[in-house]
Write a protein that holds these residues in place. Sequence first.
Motif, mmCIF file in Angstrom:
data_model
loop_
_atom_site.group_PDB
_atom_site.id
_atom_site.type_symbol
_atom_site.label_atom_id
_atom_site.label_comp_id
_atom_site.label_asym_id
_atom_site.label_seq_id
_atom_site.Cartn_x
_atom_site.Cartn_y
_atom_site.Cartn_z
ATOM 1 N N HIS A 199 -2.292 4.930 13.899
ATOM 2 C CA HIS A 199 -2.569 3.492 14.039
ATOM 3 C C HIS A 199 -3.123 2.855 12.772
ATOM 4 O O HIS A 199 -3.710 1.765 12.832
ATOM 5 C CB HIS A 199 -3.511 3.207 15.208
ATOM 6 C CG HIS A 199 -2.878 3.375 16.552
ATOM 7 N ND1 HIS A 199 -3.287 2.658 17.660
ATOM 8 C CD2 HIS A 199 -1.871 4.171 16.980
ATOM 9 C CE1 HIS A 199 -2.552 3.022 18.707
ATOM 10 N NE2 HIS A 199 -1.694 3.942 18.303
ATOM 11 N N GLY A 200 -2.962 3.480 11.617
ATOM 12 C CA GLY A 200 -3.473 2.899 10.386
ATOM 13 C C GLY A 200 -2.618 3.258 9.189
ATOM 14 O O GLY A 200 -1.674 4.048 9.297
ATOM 15 N N PRO A 201 -2.942 2.688 8.031
ATOM 16 C CA PRO A 201 -2.181 2.990 6.814
ATOM 17 C C PRO A 201 -2.545 4.348 6.248
ATOM 18 O O PRO A 201 -3.535 4.970 6.655
ATOM 19 C CB PRO A 201 -2.586 1.860 5.863
ATOM 20 C CG PRO A 201 -3.974 1.496 6.290
ATOM 21 C CD PRO A 201 -3.996 1.692 7.792
ATOM 22 N N THR A 202 -1.771 4.796 5.294
ATOM 23 C CA THR A 202 -2.030 6.088 4.647
ATOM 24 C C THR A 202 -3.342 6.032 3.858
ATOM 25 O O THR A 202 -3.719 4.988 3.303
ATOM 26 C CB THR A 202 -0.895 6.457 3.683
ATOM 27 O OG1 THR A 202 -0.804 5.445 2.669
ATOM 28 C CG2 THR A 202 0.429 6.583 4.401
ATOM 29 N N ALA A 203 -4.004 7.167 3.769
ATOM 30 C CA ALA A 203 -5.248 7.255 3.000
ATOM 31 C C ALA A 203 -4.996 6.994 1.522
ATOM 32 O O ALA A 203 -5.811 6.358 0.844
ATOM 33 C CB ALA A 203 -5.888 8.638 3.198
ATOM 34 N N VAL A 204 -3.857 7.454 1.008
ATOM 35 C CA VAL A 204 -3.595 7.296 -0.418
ATOM 36 C C VAL A 204 -3.413 5.828 -0.781
ATOM 37 O O VAL A 204 -3.821 5.392 -1.869
ATOM 38 C CB VAL A 204 -2.378 8.146 -0.857
ATOM 39 C CG1 VAL A 204 -1.063 7.591 -0.310
ATOM 40 C CG2 VAL A 204 -2.297 8.273 -2.372
ATOM 41 N N LEU A 205 -2.849 5.034 0.129
ATOM 42 C CA LEU A 205 -2.685 3.608 -0.152
ATOM 43 C C LEU A 205 -4.035 2.884 -0.089
ATOM 44 O O LEU A 205 -4.357 2.071 -0.962
ATOM 45 C CB LEU A 205 -1.690 2.981 0.817
ATOM 46 C CG LEU A 205 -1.452 1.472 0.658
ATOM 47 C CD1 LEU A 205 -1.085 1.101 -0.773
ATOM 48 C CD2 LEU A 205 -0.367 1.007 1.627
ATOM 49 N N LYS A 206 -4.834 3.171 0.925
ATOM 50 C CA LYS A 206 -6.162 2.547 0.995
ATOM 51 C C LYS A 206 -6.992 2.918 -0.228
ATOM 52 O O LYS A 206 -7.713 2.087 -0.796
ATOM 53 C CB LYS A 206 -6.880 2.994 2.280
ATOM 54 C CG LYS A 206 -8.306 2.456 2.425
ATOM 55 C CD LYS A 206 -8.353 0.938 2.422
ATOM 56 C CE LYS A 206 -9.704 0.375 2.868
ATOM 57 N NZ LYS A 206 -10.818 0.696 1.973
ATOM 58 N N ASN A 207 -6.902 4.161 -0.661
ATOM 59 C CA ASN A 207 -7.632 4.609 -1.839
ATOM 60 C C ASN A 207 -7.197 3.824 -3.080
ATOM 61 O O ASN A 207 -8.023 3.404 -3.894
ATOM 62 C CB ASN A 207 -7.390 6.109 -2.042
ATOM 63 C CG ASN A 207 -8.336 6.734 -3.037
ATOM 64 O OD1 ASN A 207 -9.551 6.619 -2.910
ATOM 65 N ND2 ASN A 207 -7.783 7.399 -4.037
ATOM 66 N N ALA A 208 -5.883 3.604 -3.213
ATOM 67 C CA ALA A 208 -5.375 2.846 -4.361
ATOM 68 C C ALA A 208 -5.882 1.411 -4.329
ATOM 69 O O ALA A 208 -6.254 0.842 -5.372
ATOM 70 C CB ALA A 208 -3.844 2.879 -4.372
ATOM 71 N N LEU A 209 -5.912 0.802 -3.157
ATOM 72 C CA LEU A 209 -6.451 -0.551 -3.039
ATOM 73 C C LEU A 209 -7.907 -0.595 -3.500
ATOM 74 O O LEU A 209 -8.334 -1.533 -4.185
ATOM 75 C CB LEU A 209 -6.340 -1.046 -1.602
ATOM 76 C CG LEU A 209 -4.938 -1.368 -1.086
ATOM 77 C CD1 LEU A 209 -4.961 -1.585 0.413
ATOM 78 C CD2 LEU A 209 -4.355 -2.588 -1.803
ATOM 79 N N ASP A 210 -8.683 0.430 -3.157
ATOM 80 C CA ASP A 210 -10.098 0.459 -3.490
ATOM 81 C C ASP A 210 -10.354 0.672 -4.977
ATOM 82 O O ASP A 210 -11.457 0.378 -5.465
ATOM 83 C CB ASP A 210 -10.812 1.559 -2.700
ATOM 84 C CG ASP A 210 -10.904 1.253 -1.219
ATOM 85 O OD1 ASP A 210 -10.766 0.075 -0.839
ATOM 86 O OD2 ASP A 210 -11.103 2.205 -0.425
ATOM 87 N N TYR A 211 -9.365 1.189 -5.703
ATOM 88 C CA TYR A 211 -9.556 1.503 -7.114
ATOM 89 C C TYR A 211 -9.298 0.312 -8.044
ATOM 90 O O TYR A 211 -9.312 0.463 -9.265
ATOM 91 C CB TYR A 211 -8.678 2.686 -7.536
ATOM 92 C CG TYR A 211 -9.439 3.988 -7.589
ATOM 93 C CD1 TYR A 211 -10.418 4.206 -8.564
ATOM 94 C CD2 TYR A 211 -9.210 5.003 -6.677
ATOM 95 C CE1 TYR A 211 -11.115 5.396 -8.628
ATOM 96 C CE2 TYR A 211 -9.902 6.203 -6.728
ATOM 97 C CZ TYR A 211 -10.856 6.403 -7.708
ATOM 98 O OH TYR A 211 -11.564 7.577 -7.772
ATOM 99 N N ALA A 212 -9.054 -0.865 -7.487
ATOM 100 C CA ALA A 212 -8.945 -2.078 -8.302
ATOM 101 C C ALA A 212 -9.621 -3.203 -7.525
ATOM 102 O O ALA A 212 -9.899 -3.069 -6.333
ATOM 103 C CB ALA A 212 -7.486 -2.410 -8.595
ATOM 104 N N TYR A 213 -9.873 -4.299 -8.214
ATOM 105 C CA TYR A 213 -10.424 -5.462 -7.509
ATOM 106 C C TYR A 213 -9.909 -6.761 -8.143
ATOM 107 O O TYR A 213 -9.032 -7.395 -7.600
ATOM 108 C CB TYR A 213 -11.950 -5.450 -7.472
ATOM 109 C CG TYR A 213 -12.468 -6.610 -6.632
ATOM 110 C CD1 TYR A 213 -12.370 -6.559 -5.250
ATOM 111 C CD2 TYR A 213 -12.974 -7.755 -7.230
ATOM 112 C CE1 TYR A 213 -12.785 -7.630 -4.462
ATOM 113 C CE2 TYR A 213 -13.399 -8.826 -6.455
ATOM 114 C CZ TYR A 213 -13.296 -8.767 -5.077
ATOM 115 O OH TYR A 213 -13.691 -9.835 -4.313
#
Length: 200
Positions: free
Chosen positions: A89-103
């Motif tokens: 029921h959620g996105p992949t961990a690797v994609l969420k991690n990539a989102l968190d590595y930029a702002y």
Amino acid sequence: MSKPKVGIIIGSTRAARFADKPVEWFTSLAKARGDVEVEVVDLRDYPMPFFEEAVSPAWGPSQSEVARRFQEKVASLDGFIFTAAEYNHGPTAVLKNALDYAYTEWNKKPAGFIGYGGVGGARAVEQLRMHAVELQMAPTKTAVHIVWGDFLAIRDGKKIDEIEHLNQAGKALLDETIWWAKALKVARDADAAAAATQAA
């Protein structure tokens, strides 16, 4: 005005990932137009560790060289299409991690989604839209949802461009993303010019 540059971010790094099929199809749809440049950004090329920086990238530079490379790539683009596999029921961990590595590199740019899975990745896409808002992005209303029946047919060899409702959704997603990419680029350029004037 130059063509906006839209990155198609592959949100899975699994060896047997499905994402390559919709990415190939969507890239072809985009390249058939004359009003956008597209670039595939594969997270396999940016093997960032799970987020472990001392501070958020909103407040300070990343220590990871790979993260800094990824941030530079994100900064160079005017909008994004993310593939969204749905796991539990959620996105992949690797994609969420990539989102968190930029702002700031994500800020004031459109975010569209190509979801796939049991309900077309809809639950993963909804979560990603919330993440996008927190990153000051403009998530599109339109998305592509590859539901289970289509997923199985494509996995077994059917071409996505033979599925008309997906073609229609893909073209609508491009229309919306490109509109926002152009509008927000004008606004970002205006902000940059105003900041330069104030600093002078």
